[in-house]
Each structure stands twice: as structure tokens, then as C-alpha cells.
Design an enzyme around this catalytic site. Structure first.
Site, mmCIF file in Angstrom:
data_model
loop_
_atom_site.group_PDB
_atom_site.id
_atom_site.type_symbol
_atom_site.label_atom_id
_atom_site.label_comp_id
_atom_site.label_asym_id
_atom_site.label_seq_id
_atom_site.Cartn_x
_atom_site.Cartn_y
_atom_site.Cartn_z
ATOM 1 N N CYS A 280 -4.536 -5.732 -3.143
ATOM 2 C CA CYS A 280 -3.406 -6.662 -3.128
ATOM 3 C C CYS A 280 -3.596 -7.948 -3.906
ATOM 4 O O CYS A 280 -2.775 -8.281 -4.769
ATOM 5 C CB CYS A 280 -3.024 -6.983 -1.688
ATOM 6 S SG CYS A 280 -4.415 -7.487 -0.650
ATOM 7 N N ASP B 285 0.806 -1.223 0.000
ATOM 8 C CA ASP B 285 0.000 0.000 0.000
ATOM 9 C C ASP B 285 0.842 1.277 0.000
ATOM 10 O O ASP B 285 0.686 2.144 0.866
ATOM 11 C CB ASP B 285 -0.912 0.024 1.225
ATOM 12 C CG ASP B 285 -1.792 -1.211 1.350
ATOM 13 O OD1 ASP B 285 -1.632 -2.140 0.547
ATOM 14 O OD2 ASP B 285 -2.639 -1.246 2.254
#
Length: 631
Positions: A86, A48
Site C-alpha cells: 500500500c 488489496d
């Protein structure tokens, strides 16, 4: 909706973001002795993280280890993930294939994939490399177990290159969690940092899409603290190589898996969701492989799914045919990309679908569900104070135009951004005549990619699950035009949000294909009250053979006050199809007070739902009965 931060949610989420599996023994022993001329290769990936780092020009960031790496490496300034979350992004990285081509583009997908699609590290292992992963996998497919076994000699939080045979070249991956979205939540432990590396909230820079509030500055300071903690871990990994005398034998990659895990970053298709930092560091022994001098930048477009083919190329191993990823270094270095593509689909309980195409200057986003906000309720993300605050300020009419690009009630069908003039991508120039040629070029490029890559994301998840119930990979089933007439599906989906299409959507509700009918009913949903003219067709759609069509039809009618439509959603909620149940739960959640008649069904379903169904139902129940305890 109840928004209280909860440590339990953080813990549960961490279990589901790729917890370290058991150590995996080699499935395929090396076929040859190690070649001492082959480089060792280390990947350091972080969660992230946008290019908000010192070497990327961010003066608020404190990243001395990464800055030093970039000072002697190559900084790729145009690197992008294929997805802003992800697991679909990591599917593309491990396989070198678009997740959208395999139906694995939704978060936590468990669909099968062909045995011919292998984990790319398996080719390194067969060539004699020792391959380790420490420790995240999160490959988003039912074949994850196979991918792990064939890809890694060791895959756990103990996996390390030091356990290889003497002289054996290695490929070692270290996945750093310090910057994960959950680390920014108020309930998460603060990063352990010396005072010199801490960031003062009052000094934190705010992007123009954030309100000027204390919560925004606290969030930004926490983000930068997490980045500093991640940078320290990078320093530790590099120090291990130095201490072992292996730094000059090892090529090091550093990259983020997608954009920043805060509002208008992760889960969106702006650069803040897809653009990532990427550095490749070459020791002197392999400096000849670098495209530029040490410390220089390279503006070549790179997709993260190019990483695997590039490692194979650097190791002198032939890149398998049929990959979507392409090597950007080494013997297999291929032609430069003109475009990179991105995909946003269901994330957790939030159902949405958007696609993007990026070239060196422009970003084009096509939102196929423009009636939905980017700022939809999300149980996990709503643990962040700033996200809750943005929602409150939007509801109160206290956000400006830049802030409403994320927090507004809907999205534009098409958005085009001139990133050279507008680096934060605030101003949509899709309707500007001066940009018409660019708009048409980018629109054409996206459609061409969707058709050629056979974008399976337009198929509802429940329909996809039905088609793979016998274990066949979706990519194989959906090659049949009778099963998935992609051009006709795209033609229907691209009409969503256009005015004057209501009669055509009603006509397409009679199409033989359930995915065409699904997009027809989505088009009627997006048309709002204009769709009342086709109320009879929508009522008939509640009896459609396809549950997704039924759910959408019932949602439309429930918004118009039809009680039998709410009862129908409650019936679907009791069905055995978990994808349709999630769809119904989400629809009931977004109905708010109009869903009250379904409250008993929601309370009962909460006891048996999967995590994402629970996310929607808990929020819906709390909104209807504030303060009610969870079962």
C-alpha cells in the site's frame, strides 16, 4: 518460527496502515468561485483487490453494485499499481511520481522529499474544488503531514463532499478497508453479509499455485466474502450521490490499490500483486469524455499514478510538468503507455528487491536477490493459516511445480511470462529461444527505465538514511554520480545469481562506493558455497565502513559456522542505526539455530526495537526457544 494468529497483531497493523488523521482545515483557500460546468469527481478505492470481481469475468464473485457501475462505465482491463503493497503505491498516486525515484519505495518509509513535489489534489483546491479524503493517507514519506494539509480540505473518517460550500465542485475520496489483507486472517471478525452473498468454501475456485486443501478453500471463500462486503459499501456511497441528486454531475472512479492480500498476490510482482480493477463511470453530461461507449472495455495500459493527472485533466486544470504519471482522459490525454513498471523492496521485516515491466501481453520480472524465496517468513502475513500451511507443505516436499513458483527456496534471476497463453503466469519462458527477442526487449526497457527514473531502490536503506540525515531529499543527494553511480551499481546488481562472478564480486568489494560494495557482497551471498573461494575477502568485509556490507559479510560467514560472525551481528544489533539493526535482526532470524549464540543480544534488542525489528526478533527467539513468552 511461532505462527499463532494473534488479534493484537491485527489491531497493531491496522493502526499502521493509514489510520484516519484529524480533520484537516484548508491551507490554501479557493482562488475562484466554483465553475458549474466542472464535474464532481469521486474516487472509491479498495484495499488489496485483484480483478476477481463479477464485471471482470469472475463467476464466483458477487458484486452487483460494481457490476452495475461497470455496465454503464468504462472497464480498464490493463490497470496496474506501481508497487504490490500500500504505502509506496499510494505515494505514487498522491504525487504522480515513482516512489523509486524518491527513495520512498519501502514500506513505512519516512524519508524527506522536495517541497516542489506536491499532493495533486492541491491543484484542484486552488482551482476551487472542495477536496476530501475518507480516510487513509499512508503516503510513505516524512512529508506526509505537508501532503495532507495541502491536499485536503478535510481528511478523516468524517470527511465527506456534503460539507462543501453551496454549488462548489468536489473531489471526494473514499478508501474501503473491507478487503484489506488483515480481514482474511482467522482472528479477524467475519464480514457481515446476508446468506445470499456468502461463499461456500467447498465451491471456492483455487488458482493453480495453491494446494488443494481445506485451508486454501476457506481462505478463498473469505476473500470473496470480503469483496462482497466491499461491494455493499460501494453501493452505499453511490446511493448517497443519488439521494443528493448529484449522480449526473459526478464522474466516479473505482480502483484497487494493488493485488490480492493473500499468498502470491500482495508483495509480489506477478499480475496477482500488481494488476487491479479500474472502472470510470461518466454521467450523460460528461459522456463525451469517455474513450468508448458505456459498458465497454478499454485495453489501454494504465498505471495507478496516472489517476491524479487524469483527474486534473478532466477538471480542465493544467497537469504540472515533471510528473511520471500521465493523463489518460480529458484535455491532457497523452500518448498511450507501451509499458508499466513495478517495484518490490523491503516490506515489513522482509528484505528483498525485484523490478518488473509489463506490456499488453508479457510480464518480465528481474529478481536482484534470487537466493531469497518469495515466501520469506513475514510476521504479519504469517497470521494467515494458508500461508503457514504452504510453508509446511513446501518444507515437506509436497508442493508441485506451479505451487513452488511462490513457495520454492529461491527465485529465478529473470522471469518472462506470456500472459496471453499463461494467464496465471506459472511458466517462465525466459530460457525459451522462441521468446528471446521479447526477453531482450523487456530487459532493455527495464534497464532504460531504471536509469532514466534514477531508481534509488538499489541503495541500502541504512545508506539512504545516512545521506538524508541533514534533511535533504534523497533524490537531490543521489543526483551526484559520486554518491550514487547508478550504472555501475546496476552492473554489479545484475550479476547477482550468475555463475562465475565470484572473483568479480570479490574485486568489487574494494570499490570506493558503498552501494557497489553492498551489491558485491549480496552477489557473494547468492553464490552460496561457491563464494568460499573468496572467504578472505569476505572476512575483510566485516570491517567495511558500511554497516550493510558488514552485516551481509557476517551473515555469509555465520552460515559457514564462524562464531565471531554471529557475535558481529549481535554487535550491529546493539548499534544506533535502526536500518542496520533491522538488517542484522533479519539475518539472525534466517540463520536459525546458527544464531543461538546471539540469543541474549536478541532478547535485549527486542525491548528497544521498532515494530519490524521486533517482528524478526520475536520470530527468531520463538524458533530457538519454542513457547517462550514475549517480553
Amino acid at each position: 518460527m511461532g505462527h499463532a494468529a494473534n488479534v493484537g497483531w491485527v489491531v497493531a497493523a491496522l493502526v499502521l496502515i493509514g489510520a484516519a488523521p484529524p480533520t484537516v482545515a484548508a491551507a490554501d483557500p479557493p482562488q475562484a468561485n466554483a465553475d458549474s460546468t466542472r464535474p464532481n469527481i469521486v474516487w472509491i478505492s479498495c484495499e488489496d483487490t485483484s480483478p476477481w470481481l463479477g464485471f471482470c469475468g469472475d463467476t464466483f464473485a458477487r458484486t452487483p453494485n460494481l457490476d452495475a457501475l461497470a455496465a454503464r462505465g468504462v472497464h480498464y482491463t490493463q490497470a496496474y499499481a506501481t508497487a504490490p503493497v500500500c504505502s509506496p503505491a499510494r505515494f505514487a498516486i498522491i504525487t504522480g511520481c515513482y516512489a523509486t525515484s524518491h527513495g520512498t519505495q519501502r514500506l513505512r518509509s519516512t524519508f524527506p522529499m522536495p517541497d516542489s513535489v506536491r499532493g495533486l489534489p492541491s491543484y484542484l483546491r486552488k482551482a476551487g474544488y472542495y477536496c476530501t479524503n475518507n480516510a487513509k493517507t499512508d503516503y510513505n514519506t516524512a512529508a506526509e503531514g505537508r501532503l495532507i494539509v495541502e491536499s485536503w480540505d478535510a481528511c478523516s473518517d468524517r470527511a465527506h463532499w456534503r460539507n462543501r460550500k453551496p454549488g462548489q465542485p468536489f473531489f471526494a475520496v473514499f478508501n474501503l478497508m473491507e478487503t484489506h489483507q488483515s480481514r482474511v486472517f482467522e482472528s479477524a471478525a467475519a464480514p457481515s453479509l446476508p446468506p445470499s452473498l456468502r461463499h461456500e468454501p467447498a465451491e471456492a475456485p483455487l488458482p493453480p499455485f495453491y494446494p488443494e486443501t481445506a485451508a486454501a478453500r476457506r481462505t478463498m471463500a473469505r476473500v470473496y466474502d470480503c469483496i462482497s462486503a466491499m461491494d455493499a459499501r460501494v453501493g452505499e456511497i453511490l446511493a448517497e450521490l443519488d439521494q443528493a441528486g448529484l449522480r449526473e454531475e459526478t464522474i466516479v472512479f473505482f480502483w484497487g490499490d494493488h493485488g490480492q492480500g493473500i499468498p502470491r498476490g500482495k508483495r509480489t510482482l506477478w499480475d496477482t500483486g500488481l494488476k487491479v480493477p479500474l472502472v470510470v463511470w461518466f454521467p450523460e453530461k460528461y459522456r463525451r469524455l469517455s474513450p468508448v461507449a458505456a459498458g465497454e472495455m478499454c485495453d489501454r495500459l494504465v498505471s495507478l499514478m496516472d489517476l491524479g493527472p487524469t483527474v486534473l485533466s478532466l477538471a480542465g486544470i493544467p497537469v504540472p510538468a515533471g510528473l511520471d504519471g500521465q493523463a489518460f482522459l480529458g484535455k491532457a490525454d497523452s500518448s498511450r503507455r507501451e509499458y508499466v513498471f513495478g517495484a518490490r523492496d523491503r516490506v515489513d521485516e522482509a528484505l528483498d528487491l525485484s523490478r518488473s515491466v509489463r506490456d499488453a501481453r508479457y510480464l518480465y520480472i528481474r529478481n536482484f536477490m534470487p537466493d531469497l524465496s518469495w515466501n520469506q517468513p513475514e510476521r504479519f502475513s504469517d497470521q494467515l493459516e494458508l500461508r503457514r500451511e504452504i510453508g509446511r507443505l513446501a518444507a515437506a516436499g509436497k508442493l508441485n511445480a506451479a505451487q513452488l513458483t511462490y513457495a520454492g527456496p529461491n527465485k529465478p534471476r529473470e522471469a518472462l511470462y506470456d500472459s496471453e497463453k499463461d494467464p496465471w503466469q506459472i511458466h517462465n519462458v525466459a530460457d525459451d529461444p522462441a521468446y528471446r527477442p521479447v526477453l531482450e526487449r523487456m530487459r532493455k526497457a527495464l534497464r532504460k527505465w531504471q536509469l532514466e527514473s534514477r531508481d534509488l531502490g538499489l541503495m541500502h536503506e541504512a545508506e539512504a538514511a545516512r545521506l538524508v540525515a541533514d534533511g535533504r531529499p534523497l533524490i537531490e543527494v543521489a543526483r551526484d554520480e559520486g554518491v550514487y553511480p547508478l550504472a555501475r551499481v546496476l552492473d554489479t546488481a545484475q550479476r547477482v545469481g550468475l555463475s562465475g562472478e565470484v572473483p568479480e564480486f570479490a574485486r568489487r568489494l574494494a570499490d570506493a562506493n558503498p552501494t557497489v560494495r553492498y551489491w558485491a557482497i549480496v552477489g557473494l551471498r547468492a553464490a552460496g558455497d561457491e563464494a568460499i573461494a573468496e572467504k578472505t575477502a569476505i572476512e575483510r568485509a566485516m570491517a567495511d565502513p558500511s554497516l550493510p556490507v558488514q552485516v551481509e559479510a557476517a551473515g555469509i560467514l555465520a552460515r559457514w559456522g564462524q562464531s565471531q560472525a554471529v557475535s558481529h551481528l549481535a554487535t550491529v544489533l546493539r548499534s544506533g542505526d535502526e536500518h542496520a539493526r533491522l538488517h542484522a535482526a533479519r539475518t539472525l532470524q534466517l540463520l536459525g539455530e546458527k544464531a543461538r549464540a546471539a540469543l541474549p543480544a536478541m532478547q535485549e534488542a527486542l525491548k528497544q526495537g521498532n515494530m519490524f525489528i521486533r517482528f524478526s526478533l520475536e520470530a527468531a527467539i520463538e524458533a530457538l526457544n519454542p513457547g517462550q513468552a514475549r517480553p
